[in-house]
Design an enzyme around this catalytic site. Structure first.
Site, mmCIF file in Angstrom:
data_model
loop_
_atom_site.group_PDB
_atom_site.id
_atom_site.type_symbol
_atom_site.label_atom_id
_atom_site.label_comp_id
_atom_site.label_asym_id
_atom_site.label_seq_id
_atom_site.Cartn_x
_atom_site.Cartn_y
_atom_site.Cartn_z
ATOM 1 N N ASN A 1 -12.738 5.015 58.171
ATOM 2 C CA ASN A 1 -12.830 5.037 59.672
ATOM 3 C C ASN A 1 -12.294 3.567 60.231
ATOM 4 O O ASN A 1 -12.702 2.587 59.822
ATOM 5 C CB ASN A 1 -14.322 5.446 60.049
ATOM 6 C CG ASN A 1 -15.043 6.726 59.616
ATOM 7 O OD1 ASN A 1 -14.299 7.555 59.474
ATOM 8 N ND2 ASN A 1 -16.092 6.630 59.215
ATOM 9 N N HIS B 1 -15.613 5.128 52.327
ATOM 10 C CA HIS B 1 -16.763 6.233 52.019
ATOM 11 C C HIS B 1 -16.393 6.912 50.874
ATOM 12 O O HIS B 1 -15.259 7.695 51.213
ATOM 13 C CB HIS B 1 -17.005 6.950 53.379
ATOM 14 C CG HIS B 1 -17.533 6.281 54.547
ATOM 15 N ND1 HIS B 1 -18.859 6.251 54.860
ATOM 16 C CD2 HIS B 1 -17.093 5.521 55.550
ATOM 17 C CE1 HIS B 1 -18.978 5.585 55.803
ATOM 18 N NE2 HIS B 1 -17.972 5.148 56.553
ATOM 19 N N HIS C 1 -14.202 -0.517 54.630
ATOM 20 C CA HIS C 1 -14.771 -0.007 53.756
ATOM 21 C C HIS C 1 -14.492 1.680 53.562
ATOM 22 O O HIS C 1 -14.159 2.032 54.525
ATOM 23 C CB HIS C 1 -16.455 -0.022 54.069
ATOM 24 C CG HIS C 1 -16.690 0.570 55.478
ATOM 25 N ND1 HIS C 1 -16.681 0.097 56.707
ATOM 26 C CD2 HIS C 1 -17.449 1.899 55.684
ATOM 27 C CE1 HIS C 1 -17.150 0.838 57.654
ATOM 28 N NE2 HIS C 1 -17.401 1.797 57.194
ATOM 29 N N GLY D 1 -15.487 6.658 64.488
ATOM 30 C CA GLY D 1 -16.901 6.286 63.916
ATOM 31 C C GLY D 1 -17.102 5.001 63.293
ATOM 32 O O GLY D 1 -18.018 5.142 62.598
ATOM 33 N N GLN D 2 -16.254 4.204 63.403
ATOM 34 C CA GLN D 2 -16.541 2.812 62.655
ATOM 35 C C GLN D 2 -17.450 2.199 63.180
ATOM 36 O O GLN D 2 -17.464 1.865 64.350
ATOM 37 C CB GLN D 2 -15.162 2.135 62.518
ATOM 38 C CG GLN D 2 -15.479 0.703 61.705
ATOM 39 C CD GLN D 2 -14.377 0.176 61.403
ATOM 40 O OE1 GLN D 2 -13.172 0.262 61.976
ATOM 41 N NE2 GLN D 2 -14.187 -0.980 60.432
ATOM 42 N N ASP E 1 -24.850 4.710 50.789
ATOM 43 C CA ASP E 1 -25.174 4.573 52.472
ATOM 44 C C ASP E 1 -26.304 5.153 52.707
ATOM 45 O O ASP E 1 -27.020 5.955 52.045
ATOM 46 C CB ASP E 1 -23.917 5.683 52.803
ATOM 47 C CG ASP E 1 -23.869 5.780 54.471
ATOM 48 O OD1 ASP E 1 -25.005 5.985 55.051
ATOM 49 O OD2 ASP E 1 -22.557 5.294 54.810
ATOM 50 N N ILE E 2 -27.006 4.297 53.707
ATOM 51 C CA ILE E 2 -28.360 4.326 54.095
ATOM 52 C C ILE E 2 -28.440 5.727 54.873
ATOM 53 O O ILE E 2 -29.699 6.066 55.093
ATOM 54 C CB ILE E 2 -28.829 3.212 54.761
ATOM 55 C CG1 ILE E 2 -28.191 2.951 56.316
ATOM 56 C CG2 ILE E 2 -28.969 2.012 53.923
ATOM 57 C CD1 ILE E 2 -28.658 1.890 57.145
#
Length: 119
Positions: A92, A107, A105, A98-99, A35-36
């Site tokens: 999410n 997390h 995907h 919060g998506q 994750d960035i």
């Protein structure tokens, strides 16, 4: 069409290699990358190669691939060495949760204490 790459989808572009990512695992059906904006010392996203807007639509249309995402999440946790201390897998769904990228995907978060509830 569901399942087909979307030209305006960030994650579809990562799958195709058009946008770079720090990939940590790949399988026939999934890609896992860092994750960035990590929320834990280990924060990896596991995405299906096919495009569905969220986990529920992926599971309804392609349950085997949804299972692959979960299986890869466990492999990521083992690779990241957080499987023994604990980790969280989060999907999410919707902007209210919060998506921000509407491509299913998971997390995978670990490497620190993760209090519950998260927010």
């Amino acid at each position: 069409m569901a399942g087909e790459p979307q030209s305006d989808c960030l994650f579809c572009k990562i799958v195709s290699g058009d946008i770079p990512a720090t990939v940590v695992r790949e399988s026939e059906t999934t890609v896992a990358f860092r994750d960035i904006n990590p929320q834990a010392p280990s924060h990896v996203l596991v995405i299906p190669r096919v495009h569905y807007p969220d986990a529920a639509s992926l599971a309804a249309a392609e349950p085997r691939i949804a299972a692959d995402v979960l299986e890869e999440a466990g492999r990521v946790a083992a690779d990241e060495k957080v499987d023994g201390t604990g980790y969280r897998v989060v999907f999410n769904t919707g902007s209210g949760a919060g998506q921000t990228v509407f491509h299913a995907h998971a997390h995978v978060l670990g490497g620190r204490g993760l209090n519950w509830p998260p927010g």
